[in-house]
Motif scaffolding. Sequence first.
Motif, short mmCIF file in Angstrom:
data_model
loop_
_atom_site.label_atom_id
_atom_site.label_comp_id
_atom_site.label_asym_id
_atom_site.label_seq_id
_atom_site.Cartn_x
_atom_site.Cartn_y
_atom_site.Cartn_z
N MET A 1 0.84 -1.28 0.18
CA MET A 1 0.11 0.08 0.03
C MET A 1 0.80 1.20 0.27
SD MET A 1 -3.14 1.02 2.47
CE MET A 1 -3.71 2.70 2.70
N LEU A 2 1.95 1.30 0.76
CA LEU A 2 2.81 2.29 0.76
C LEU A 2 3.56 2.71 -0.66
CD1 LEU A 2 2.14 2.52 3.73
CD2 LEU A 2 4.62 3.05 4.24
N GLN A 3 3.98 1.53 -1.23
CA GLN A 3 4.44 1.65 -2.43
C GLN A 3 3.39 2.27 -3.66
OE1 GLN A 3 5.49 -2.46 -3.12
NE2 GLN A 3 7.72 -2.20 -2.47
N ALA A 4 2.17 2.08 -3.31
CA ALA A 4 1.16 2.38 -4.32
C ALA A 4 0.87 4.05 -3.87
CB ALA A 4 -0.04 1.91 -3.80
N VAL A 5 0.99 4.34 -2.72
CA VAL A 5 1.12 5.85 -2.45
C VAL A 5 2.26 6.66 -2.90
CG1 VAL A 5 0.53 7.52 -0.47
CG2 VAL A 5 -0.77 5.38 -0.45
N GLY A 6 3.36 5.83 -2.75
CA GLY A 6 4.52 6.48 -3.05
C GLY A 6 4.77 6.39 -4.63
N LEU A 7 3.97 5.90 -5.35
CA LEU A 7 4.25 5.76 -7.09
C LEU A 7 5.56 5.03 -7.00
CD1 LEU A 7 2.89 9.58 -7.76
CD2 LEU A 7 1.62 7.72 -7.25
N LEU A 8 5.89 4.26 -6.54
CA LEU A 8 6.84 3.45 -6.68
C LEU A 8 6.80 2.32 -7.64
CD1 LEU A 8 8.21 3.58 -2.89
CD2 LEU A 8 9.18 5.02 -4.83
N GLU A 9 5.63 1.68 -8.04
CA GLU A 9 5.66 0.66 -8.75
C GLU A 9 4.35 0.82 -9.36
OE1 GLU A 9 4.19 -3.30 -6.91
OE2 GLU A 9 6.31 -2.80 -6.26
N GLY A 10 3.96 0.07 -10.58
CA GLY A 10 2.61 0.15 -11.12
C GLY A 10 1.86 -1.25 -10.85
N GLY A 11 0.95 -1.61 -11.57
CA GLY A 11 0.24 -2.52 -11.40
C GLY A 11 -0.88 -2.37 -10.48
N PHE A 12 -1.37 -1.14 -10.05
CA PHE A 12 -2.24 -0.98 -9.24
C PHE A 12 -3.78 -0.60 -9.99
CE2 PHE A 12 1.54 -0.31 -6.71
CZ PHE A 12 1.16 -1.00 -5.52
N GLY A 13 -4.85 -0.89 -9.41
CA GLY A 13 -6.13 -0.60 -10.07
C GLY A 13 -6.85 0.52 -9.09
N GLY A 14 -7.71 1.29 -9.36
CA GLY A 14 -8.21 2.25 -8.61
C GLY A 14 -7.59 3.55 -8.79
N LYS A 15 -7.67 4.58 -8.07
CA LYS A 15 -7.38 5.83 -8.22
C LYS A 15 -6.62 6.64 -6.91
CE LYS A 15 -9.33 10.49 -9.51
NZ LYS A 15 -10.82 11.16 -9.74
N ILE A 16 -5.37 6.99 -7.26
CA ILE A 16 -4.41 7.60 -6.08
C ILE A 16 -4.30 9.25 -6.64
CG2 ILE A 16 -2.22 7.65 -5.38
CD1 ILE A 16 -1.77 4.80 -6.46
N GLU A 17 -4.85 9.88 -5.43
CA GLU A 17 -4.81 11.33 -5.60
C GLU A 17 -3.66 12.03 -4.73
OE1 GLU A 17 -8.51 13.43 -6.58
OE2 GLU A 17 -9.28 11.72 -5.90
N LEU A 18 -2.81 12.74 -4.84
CA LEU A 18 -1.80 13.47 -3.84
C LEU A 18 -2.02 14.97 -4.05
CD1 LEU A 18 1.16 11.14 -4.61
CD2 LEU A 18 -0.21 10.95 -2.79
N SER A 19 -2.53 15.76 -2.84
CA SER A 19 -2.87 17.05 -3.04
C SER A 19 -3.46 17.31 -4.15
CB SER A 19 -1.47 17.83 -2.97
OG SER A 19 -0.71 17.29 -2.01
N GLY A 20 -4.57 16.74 -4.43
CA GLY A 20 -5.68 16.82 -5.52
C GLY A 20 -5.17 16.49 -6.87
N ILE A 21 -3.90 15.76 -7.04
CA ILE A 21 -3.61 15.55 -8.51
C ILE A 21 -3.67 14.21 -8.51
CG2 ILE A 21 -1.63 15.36 -9.90
CD1 ILE A 21 -0.25 17.91 -8.32
N ASP A 22 -4.43 13.76 -9.69
CA ASP A 22 -4.48 12.34 -9.73
C ASP A 22 -3.26 11.74 -10.53
OD1 ASP A 22 -5.53 9.94 -10.75
OD2 ASP A 22 -7.16 10.39 -11.98
N ALA A 23 -2.83 10.91 -9.75
CA ALA A 23 -1.34 10.48 -10.40
C ALA A 23 -1.56 9.34 -11.33
CB ALA A 23 -0.46 9.66 -9.01
#
Length: 228
Positions: free
Chosen positions: A55-77
């Motif tokens: 989960m931390l790797q997902a939030v940290g944008l450290l690898e791909g392969g994730f489904g769903g949506k990750i927004e950091l400070s309003g930016i859709d990563a």
Amino acid sequence: MNDPVNRPVVKLTRLTRSFEQGGERIDVLRGVDLEIQPGEIVALLGPSGSGKSTMLQAVGLLEGGFGGKIELSGIDATTLSSNGRTTLRRDHLGFVYQFHHLLPDFNALENVVLPQMVAGKTREEADIRAAELLDALGLGARKTHRPSQLSGGEQQRVAVARALANRPNLVLADEPTGNLDEKTADRVLAEFLALVRGEGSSALVATHNERLAAKMDRVFRLHEGLLE
């Protein structure tokens, strides 16, 4: 439009991650929803293998392969290019791991200076900022020491300073005191929390230690791929 100051620093929507192992599909994250507000420190509890690091790797944008949506400070990563994710990670995130990962040939000050120079600061600006952080963590007399000359607690405090060097909106910490004895872990965590709060950053801290998690603003448990 929402006030950017009041936007969540992290918003996860239906985050998923699966792996294939031995011909079998393993669902590590099964639709995680989470918001972390500015200045909030959140604990992510769970035993080894529960998916905290994933989960931390997902939030940290450290690898791909994730489904769903990750927004950091309003930016859709999830809509960004590789370069865009790298820039977002550099400008918005700081990282602390269980092992300090300091550069062995550089002293404490230089380890905190380097990420700032990568982000475009001058050496003078970076030196001042690094010294302020190390002083705040009680390492004023250890700035010119290399990692091998520092204790485990000192090494981890340098890693904390490095994570906060570029004033990130969010610090991701994966078992940041996992390699330390209980007394040292308590001290390092207290200093970490105080510094994060003093800097006005937010933090997501993965841990298996319920006693340490209780010191944070909110606690979530990752169980069978979902937050509780």
